[in-house]
Design an enzyme around this catalytic site. Structure first.
Site, PDB file in Angstrom:
ATOM      1  N   ASN A  94      24.796  -3.025 108.284  1.00 50.29           N
ATOM      2  CA  ASN A  94      24.238  -3.354 106.972  1.00 50.29           C
ATOM      3  C   ASN A  94      24.214  -2.141 106.033  1.00 50.29           C
ATOM      4  OD1 ASN A  94      24.072  -5.998 107.599  1.00 50.29           O
ATOM      5  ND2 ASN A  94      21.853  -6.112 107.753  1.00 50.29           N
ATOM      6  N   THR A 118      18.705  -7.364 101.125  1.00 52.21           N
ATOM      7  CA  THR A 118      19.187  -7.225 102.508  1.00 52.21           C
ATOM      8  C   THR A 118      18.204  -6.416 103.354  1.00 52.21           C
ATOM      9  OG1 THR A 118      21.441  -7.252 101.647  1.00 52.21           O
ATOM     10  CG2 THR A 118      21.158  -6.441 103.896  1.00 52.21           C
ATOM     11  N   HIS A 174       8.296  -3.967 104.272  1.00 50.86           N
ATOM     12  CA  HIS A 174       8.583  -5.368 104.548  1.00 50.86           C
ATOM     13  C   HIS A 174       8.733  -5.534 106.056  1.00 50.86           C
ATOM     14  CE1 HIS A 174       9.776  -9.369 103.764  1.00 50.86           C
ATOM     15  NE2 HIS A 174      11.039  -9.223 104.070  1.00 50.86           N
TER      16      HIS A 174
HETATM   17  N1  APR Z   1      30.420  -7.961 100.628  1.00 49.42           N
HETATM   18  C1  APR Z   1      29.991  -9.189 100.235  1.00 49.42           C
HETATM   19  N2  APR Z   1      29.448 -10.077 101.080  1.00 49.42           N
HETATM   20  C2  APR Z   1      29.327  -9.728 102.369  1.00 49.42           C
HETATM   21  C3  APR Z   1      29.745  -8.472 102.867  1.00 49.42           C
HETATM   22  C4  APR Z   1      30.325  -7.574 101.928  1.00 49.42           C
HETATM   23  N3  APR Z   1      30.757  -6.371 102.299  1.00 49.42           N
HETATM   24  N4  APR Z   1      29.474  -8.434 104.192  1.00 49.42           N
HETATM   25  C5  APR Z   1      28.901  -9.598 104.524  1.00 49.42           C
HETATM   26  N5  APR Z   1      28.799 -10.398 103.430  1.00 49.42           N
HETATM   27  C6  APR Z   1      28.252 -11.750 103.316  1.00 49.42           C
HETATM   28  C7  APR Z   1      28.539 -12.647 104.493  1.00 49.42           C
HETATM   29  O1  APR Z   1      29.880 -13.119 104.471  1.00 49.42           O
HETATM   30  C8  APR Z   1      27.503 -13.750 104.306  1.00 49.42           C
HETATM   31  O2  APR Z   1      28.031 -14.841 103.547  1.00 49.42           O
HETATM   32  O3  APR Z   1      26.829 -11.730 103.258  1.00 49.42           O
HETATM   33  C9  APR Z   1      26.381 -13.064 103.515  1.00 49.42           C
HETATM   34  C10 APR Z   1      25.062 -13.043 104.249  1.00 49.42           C
HETATM   35  O4  APR Z   1      24.600 -14.335 104.354  1.00 49.42           O
HETATM   36  P1  APR Z   1      23.814 -14.944 105.614  1.00 49.42           P
HETATM   37  O5  APR Z   1      24.468 -14.496 106.865  1.00 49.42           O
HETATM   38  O6  APR Z   1      23.634 -16.395 105.338  1.00 49.42           O
HETATM   39  O7  APR Z   1      22.404 -14.196 105.561  1.00 49.42           O
HETATM   40  P2  APR Z   1      21.149 -14.582 104.635  1.00 49.42           P
HETATM   41  O8  APR Z   1      20.260 -15.504 105.372  1.00 49.42           O
HETATM   42  O9  APR Z   1      21.620 -14.950 103.279  1.00 49.42           O
HETATM   43  O10 APR Z   1      20.387 -13.176 104.584  1.00 49.42           O
HETATM   44  C11 APR Z   1      20.945 -12.106 103.860  1.00 49.42           C
HETATM   45  O11 APR Z   1      18.848 -11.199 103.173  1.00 49.42           O
HETATM   46  O12 APR Z   1      16.637 -11.750 103.619  1.00 49.42           O
HETATM   47  C12 APR Z   1      17.712 -10.911 103.961  1.00 49.42           C
HETATM   48  O13 APR Z   1      17.364 -10.460 106.315  1.00 49.42           O
HETATM   49  C13 APR Z   1      18.181 -11.123 105.391  1.00 49.42           C
HETATM   50  O14 APR Z   1      19.561  -9.151 105.477  1.00 49.42           O
HETATM   51  C14 APR Z   1      19.566 -10.563 105.334  1.00 49.42           C
HETATM   52  C15 APR Z   1      20.019 -10.926 103.916  1.00 49.42           C
END
Ligand code: APR
Length: 312
Positions: A94, A118, A174
């Protein structure tokens, strides 16, 4: 027309996009690395426009260049922990995603205000600040709005009152050591101490601390997204409407509350310039001790960050 970009078209990002569009706040761009995903979600949302009464455009893309000249960028991209992956692996991944997103933001949207979502939030916000090289006022973490909204909801549920009439603030990092401020919580102007006994308040505080975990336990894989997405959109709203809203948010501190060089949830004024002010509240000695504990947990996270992070 203002422009908001949301990085990450996953659960949280997509929910934020929907609220931002529905409020007609700005034209919205949503970026994700997965081909087709942001395009599909943007298109699907756009189809709700006639029924929900919004007219702003929603565009999905895999190209960071499309965030050009955004007023606000919401960072939700990241990966969730998978079986066999330890916290360190998750953190490294991350941090690298945050690094590349921050560099793209600095390049294409150099005047934007960044709202980091994130996790681990207070650490990712630090990476966003360092990599964008923005002034601290323009990089803010979303945690306190979410944790407070949960606390407010639990109070409303307990008292069977309209949730909008409950005011409360949650400060600190958090995580499990967050600090729901019971002395500032009220319903329609009445302190909650007048309406509930101390034991009940303590139970609601504990439930707030574990609010995210309670949802993870039900979901099994993945974490909460409706309230996190709505909370991020609330912060976008405060910025774009120039509200100077008094809300809790994760801010980069330089001595406020006695902490330096960490992001921590504190009461701020959020408006068109980002964080306009960090409010120095007089906390009870109990609350200050809890905040110290929470700040220490965030400091540990930053130490871990230093061990894996090389600035770009
Ligand atoms: N650039 C753009 N998008 C990316 C990248 C990147 N380099 N790497 C990953 N992603 C995208 C993934 O493809 C995915 O669609 O980030 C998205 C994350 O979505 P989810 O897996 O559904 O996670 P989500 O539940 O949305 O949580 C995202 O928010 O609340 C916080 O803890 C949670 O860290 C997490 C974040």
């Amino acid at each position: 027309m203002k422009k908001v970009s949301v990085i990450g078209a996953g659960n949280v990002g997509a929910t934020a996009v929907y609220h931002i569009a529905r409020l007609n706040l700005a034209e919205v761009v949503v970026v994700d690395v997965v081909e087709g995903l942001p395009q599909a979600k943007a298109m699907d949302f756009a189809h709700t426009a006639p029924g929900r009464g919004f007219g702003v455009s929603v565009k999905g893309t895999n190209d960071y260049a499309d965030i050009e000249a955004s007023d606000v960028v919401v960072m939700t991209a990241g990966i969730a922990r998978k079986p066999g992956m330890d916290r360190m692996d998750l953190l490294k991944t991350n941090v690298n995603i945050a690094k590349s997103a921050a560099q793209a933001i600095a390049k294409y949207a150099p005047d934007s205000i960044v709202i980091a979502v994130t996790n681990p939030l207070d650490v990712i916000a630090m990476v966003m600040l360092r990599e964008t090289k923005f002034p601290w006022q323009r990089v803010v973490g979303m945690a306190g709005v979410l944790d407070s909204t949960r606390f407010r909801y639990f109070i409303a549920e307990q008292l069977d009152v309209w949730p909008g009439d409950v005011e409360a603030m949650v400060l600190g990092g958090h995580g499990d050591s967050m600090v729901p401020l019971t002395s500032f919580a009220s319903v329609g102007g009445f302190p909650i101490q007048e309406l509930m006994d101390a034991e009940t308040i303590e139970r609601l505080v504990e439930r707030t601390r574990k609010g995210g975990g309670e949802i993870v336990n039900y979901l099994k894989s993945g974490s909460a997204y409706y309230a996190p997405g709505a909370s991020a959109a609330r912060m976008v709203e405060a910025v774009l409407r120039g509200e100077s809203a008094l809300i809790p948010a994760s801010a980069h501190l330089d001595g406020q509350y006695g902490y330096k060089n960490i992001f921590l949830g504190v009461p701020v004024r959020l408006g068109s310039g980002g964080i306009e002010e960090v409010l120095d509240l007089e906390l009870s000695s109990e609350e200050k001790a809890a905040l110290d504990k929470s700040a220490a947990a965030v400091e540990e996270g930053v130490k871990t960050l230093e061990s894996i992070y090389t600035p770009g």
